[in-house]
Design an enzyme around this catalytic site. Structure first.
Site, PDB file in Angstrom:
ATOM      1  N   HIS A 159      10.205  25.380  34.817  1.00  9.95           N
ATOM      2  CA  HIS A 159      10.326  25.680  36.239  1.00  9.95           C
ATOM      3  C   HIS A 159      11.348  24.800  36.944  1.00  9.95           C
ATOM      4  O   HIS A 159      11.749  25.084  38.075  1.00  9.95           O
ATOM      5  CB  HIS A 159       8.968  25.534  36.928  1.00  9.95           C
ATOM      6  CG  HIS A 159       8.797  26.423  38.105  1.00  9.95           C
ATOM      7  ND1 HIS A 159       9.461  26.228  39.294  1.00  9.95           N
ATOM      8  CD2 HIS A 159       8.041  27.540  38.277  1.00  9.95           C
ATOM      9  CE1 HIS A 159       9.112  27.168  40.146  1.00  9.95           C
ATOM     10  NE2 HIS A 159       8.260  27.985  39.566  1.00  9.95           N
TER      11      HIS A 159
ATOM     12  N   GLU B  72       2.322  19.553  38.470  1.00  8.93           N
ATOM     13  CA  GLU B  72       1.764  20.574  39.351  1.00  8.93           C
ATOM     14  C   GLU B  72       0.245  20.678  39.228  1.00  8.93           C
ATOM     15  O   GLU B  72      -0.474  20.757  40.231  1.00  8.93           O
ATOM     16  CB  GLU B  72       2.393  21.929  39.034  1.00  8.93           C
ATOM     17  CG  GLU B  72       1.876  23.065  39.902  1.00  8.93           C
ATOM     18  CD  GLU B  72       2.440  24.409  39.488  1.00  8.93           C
ATOM     19  OE1 GLU B  72       3.162  25.003  40.296  1.00  8.93           O
ATOM     20  OE2 GLU B  72       2.150  24.865  38.362  1.00  8.93           O
TER      21      GLU B  72
ATOM     22  N   ARG C  64       1.458  21.848  47.581  1.00 16.72           N
ATOM     23  CA  ARG C  64       1.146  23.059  48.335  1.00 16.72           C
ATOM     24  C   ARG C  64      -0.351  23.343  48.226  1.00 16.72           C
ATOM     25  O   ARG C  64      -0.999  22.967  47.244  1.00 16.72           O
ATOM     26  CB  ARG C  64       1.910  24.265  47.758  1.00 16.72           C
ATOM     27  CG  ARG C  64       3.407  24.089  47.722  1.00 16.72           C
ATOM     28  CD  ARG C  64       4.057  25.051  46.739  1.00 16.72           C
ATOM     29  NE  ARG C  64       3.662  24.738  45.377  1.00 16.72           N
ATOM     30  CZ  ARG C  64       3.889  25.523  44.323  1.00 16.72           C
ATOM     31  NH1 ARG C  64       4.478  26.688  44.486  1.00 16.72           N
ATOM     32  NH2 ARG C  64       3.508  25.153  43.122  1.00 16.72           N
TER      33      ARG C  64
END
Length: 375
Positions: free
Chosen positions: A162, A227, A282
């Site tokens: 990513h 993440e 997020r």
């Protein structure tokens, strides 16, 4: 060593007196648009000055070393491809070509692109999703326009890279493999830009899931967004082999009293002077906010301390991507895709906090992905 509070305050005063105008270019996830914004660092205003219809949405965009070209992922294409634009200015954006990744990654989508800062100025791109076990090296012509895929290189069957980053002298490329929980190191051929496998190491724990990476300019430290673990990890880079090693240095990107599975951390980037590091997380629900954090760095790039962890104004959607300005440590752009906006955050004079000083809404159903500072 980072500047003292007094020095930072002085620099802030100078910036306020000698204000300037700066432009940013913003990509999208689902609408075939590129947007140009203008920021006044004295008046602290942000305005939309350009709205270009393109032939592809770009989930990630990157500038060439001389800012004469813009490269993007062709996120809305049926198979992974990359787009190339010539920049006459931040609003004079001219489409040149689309280059398909090819190889064995035909059913996935292009997710990330980055450009070398040294000759031969090759461009590197990766897909994400099904059959994302490879990446591409793309040559550029004499004007910096994307030319041909000169190499399709392999990761592994479970991979989904990513994010990527190169060290300052472009001798190594580091890949964050979110899907396979792996951090990859490739050496870079100085004549062609092609890659050679050096090493791959698992994330610190199962489910850590490296997403994005940044390399300090001194080349001694690699910063990795985990993440799944919602952490920023610091790796030490061997100066001979280029291989990064995890030495159990991590910082949380979410508060201690929230449930980690409800968040997914996103981006990491160095400030203008390399004295600070920015990182974001997020929220998986639009009913919660994401978080933005900054870290002070020593002269060799090692993290000294986490300065703050502030809630962002929204979840961030699939963005909350942070882009430090190219002219000052004070300012950083933050993008959101849950509503669609770009904000400018300003670091406080004591560097112990940050706040939103300007914002532009772009509610087109696909904005906003990442932003790059043209000036």
């Amino acid at each position: 060593m980072r500047p003292s509070t007094a020095s930072f305050a002085f620099l802030s005063l100078v910036s306020a007196v000698n204000g300037d105008i700066h432009q940013l270019i913003v990509g999208t996830f689902g609408t075939e648009k590129l947007y140009t914004l203008e920021f006044d660092d004295s008046a602290l205003t942000l305005e939309l000055i350009g709205n270009l219809t393109t032939n592809a949405a770009s989930s990630w965009i990157a500038l060439s070393h001389d800012k004469k070209n813009l490269y993007g992922t062709s996120f809305t294409s049926a198979s992974p491809a990359f787009v190339s634009y010539t920049l006459g200015s931040a609003t004079d954006i001219i489409y040149n070509t689309t280059v398909a990744l090819g190889g064995n990654c035909s059913s996935s989508k292009a997710i990330f692109v980055t450009a070398a800062s040294e000759s031969p100025y090759a461009v590197y791109g990766t897909p994400f999703g099904g059959n994302a076990e490879c990446g591409s090296v793309i040559s550029v012509d004499e004007n910096g326009v994307l030319s041909d895929v000169i190499q399709n290189y392999a990761y592994k069957s479970t991979s989904g890279v990513h994010g990527m980053a190169m060290n300052q002298n472009n001798t190594f490329l580091y890949s964050a493999d979110d899907s396979a929980n792996t951090l990859w190191t490739h050496s870079v051929d100085s004549a062609t830009g092609e890659l050679t496998y050096v090493s791959s190491v698992d994330g610190p724990v199962t489910g850590a899931d490296p997403r994005h990476v940044a390399v300090h300019t001194k080349g001694q430290y690699l910063y990795v967004i985990l993440e799944g673990a919602n952490e920023l990890a610091q790796y030490t880079i061997d100066q001979t082999t280029g291989i990064p090693s995890f030495e159990n240095v991590t910082y949380s990107l979410i508060p201690s009293d929230v449930t980690s599975s409800l968040y997914w951390s996103d981006e990491v980037a160095l400030s203008f002077s390399n004295n600070y590091l920015w990182a974001t997380s997020r929220a998986r629900s639009t009913n919660s906010t994401g978080y933005i954090s900054a870290f002070s760095l020593s002269s060799d790039g090692s993290i000294e301390s986490q300065l703050f962890l502030n809630a962002t104004t929204t979840s961030g959607g699939t963005a909350n991507s942070v882009a430090p300005s190219s002219f000052s440590d004070q300012f950083v752009a933050l993008t959101d895709s849950s509503i669609g906006f770009v904000q400018i955050w300003q670091l406080g004079t004591d560097a112990a906090s940050a706040s939103v000083v300007a914002s532009v809404s772009i509610e087109d159903g696909g904005c906003c992905a990442n932003a790059v500072w043209y000036s």
